[in-house]
Design an enzyme around this catalytic site. Structure first.
Site, PDB file in Angstrom:
ATOM      1  N   HIS A  61       0.715  -1.323  -0.129  1.00  0.00           N
ATOM      2  CA  HIS A  61       0.035   0.148   0.058  1.00  0.00           C
ATOM      3  C   HIS A  61       0.905   1.314  -0.048  1.00  0.00           C
ATOM      4  O   HIS A  61       2.079   1.210   0.129  1.00  0.00           O
ATOM      5  CB  HIS A  61      -0.858  -0.004   1.167  1.00  0.00           C
ATOM      6  CG  HIS A  61      -0.289  -0.043   2.648  1.00  0.00           C
ATOM      7  ND1 HIS A  61       0.480  -0.890   3.102  1.00  0.00           N
ATOM      8  CD2 HIS A  61      -0.296   0.764   3.523  1.00  0.00           C
ATOM      9  CE1 HIS A  61       0.875  -0.769   4.128  1.00  0.00           C
ATOM     10  NE2 HIS A  61       0.360   0.508   4.553  1.00  0.00           N
ATOM     11  N   ASP A  65       5.631   4.699   5.240  1.00  0.00           N
ATOM     12  CA  ASP A  65       6.775   3.794   5.670  1.00  0.00           C
ATOM     13  C   ASP A  65       6.869   2.520   4.971  1.00  0.00           C
ATOM     14  O   ASP A  65       7.561   1.542   5.224  1.00  0.00           O
ATOM     15  CB  ASP A  65       6.427   3.321   7.308  1.00  0.00           C
ATOM     16  CG  ASP A  65       4.841   2.795   7.319  1.00  0.00           C
ATOM     17  OD1 ASP A  65       4.099   3.183   6.625  1.00  0.00           O
ATOM     18  OD2 ASP A  65       5.009   1.973   8.547  1.00  0.00           O
ATOM     19  N   HIS A 254       7.670  -5.178  11.564  1.00  0.00           N
ATOM     20  CA  HIS A 254       6.738  -3.989  11.505  1.00  0.00           C
ATOM     21  C   HIS A 254       6.438  -3.645  12.960  1.00  0.00           C
ATOM     22  O   HIS A 254       5.361  -3.575  13.395  1.00  0.00           O
ATOM     23  CB  HIS A 254       5.596  -4.300  10.590  1.00  0.00           C
ATOM     24  CG  HIS A 254       4.786  -2.895  10.150  1.00  0.00           C
ATOM     25  ND1 HIS A 254       3.700  -2.509  11.095  1.00  0.00           N
ATOM     26  CD2 HIS A 254       4.869  -2.226   9.482  1.00  0.00           C
ATOM     27  CE1 HIS A 254       3.518  -1.421  10.468  1.00  0.00           C
ATOM     28  NE2 HIS A 254       4.009  -1.132   9.565  1.00  0.00           N
TER      29      HIS A 254
END
Length: 303
Positions: A61, A65, A254
């Site tokens: 997406h 980040d 993440h």
């Protein structure tokens, strides 16, 4: 060679020890750069990864980040004189952002834009599946077709060796000996990449049967409320997905900057993976910047 090179493991903001996201998957002759966040170009230098190894770039997406490192990587590829075509896969709704990032880098790389807007195969063996996040998001799955592994003892008993073995593999039969007579099934390996998402059917589908599953693990179980608010996974949810799917290796990444020590997150994920394990069990590890993970041994072959 099949190997995952971790270039960054932090969500939203980098920390002193974690760069923004970034992962390079080496898969035989291909190099897939996944979600290059800010600073990816520099992390590639630290990891000893050359830009010439990149054949595809895959964005889940267009949150910063996961993509703000794209201009730097493309600029470096131009400086390095990379000549091969590079395919850039991304959600179609992110077209404006992606084109802006590409424009910053210039167009001296043979970049092929490949937007997708639905689940399906976007390249040979490479699938995208929608996830559930605050913007359009897709996970990626790379799969190898099933094949067969030759059994030396069966070859010897059949009197086959040397060039005859190559003919057998190409043609399926040599001198009355069939390939299936001297081999056993070899399941194809699978890699799955699940970034920013809440629990959803897409994450389960991507994880199913994965030899290596890379998932976001933004929050600890104690912060499940935050995970739900921002459409992210907790450690336990990531582990449950892997356990239900029968994944071989779960690589957590993440991480929110609130967690300096992610050991408790590994424990939470492992506990849920063990509780939900379908077959064989799942090993859980936490990725650190510049880690390298080789693919697990192939699953047991069926006789």
């Amino acid at each position: 060679m099949r190997e995952l090179v971790v270039l960054g493991t932090s969500s939203q903001v980098p920390t002193r020890t974690r760069n923004h996201n970034g992962y390079l998957l080496r898969w035989d002759g291909e190099g897939l750069l996944l979600d290059p966040g800010e600073g990816t170009q520099r992390q590639m230098i630290h990891a000893g990864v050359a830009t010439s190894q990149i054949s595809r770039i895959c964005l889940t997406h267009v949150h910063g980040d996961h993509c703000f490192g794209l201009p730097g990587v493309l600029s470096r590829m131009a400086v390095d004189g990379v000549e091969q075509p590079v395919h850039l896969h991304y959600p179609a709704s992110g077209e404006e952002t992606v084109r802006a990032l590409v424009a910053v880098a210039g167009r001296s790389v043979d970049l092929r834009l490949c937007p997708h807007g639905a689940a399906g195969e976007v390249a040979e063996g490479l699938d995208v599946v929608p996830l559930r996040h605050r913007v359009e998001t897709y996970g990626y799955r790379l799969r190898e077709p099933a094949g067969r592994s030759l059994v030396p003892e069966r070859l010897a008993a059949a009197g086959l060796s040397g060039p005859a073995v190559g003919r057998l593999q190409r043609e399926g039969e040599v001198d009355g000996v069939r390939l299936e007579d001297v081999s056993v099934p070899r399941p194809g390996q699978r890699f799955a990449f699940v970034m920013d998402t809440a629990v959803c059917e897409g994450a389960d589908e991507l994880a199913e049967g994965a030899d290596m599953l890379v998932t976001e693990c933004t929050f600890a179980d104690d912060d499940a409320g935050l995970a739900a608010e921002y459409s992210h996974l907790t450690a336990g949810q990531a582990g449950a997905i892997a356990g239900d799917a029968g994944a071989g290796l779960l690589v957590l990444t993440h991480f929110s900057s609130r967690y300096q020590d992610v050991t408790p997150l590994v424990s939470q994920a492992q506990a849920q993976a063990d509780a939900r394990a379908q077959t064989g069990g799942t090993r859980v590890v936490a990725a650190e910047d510049l880690d390298r993970f080789g693919f697990p041994r192939r699953r047991a072959l069926k006789q």
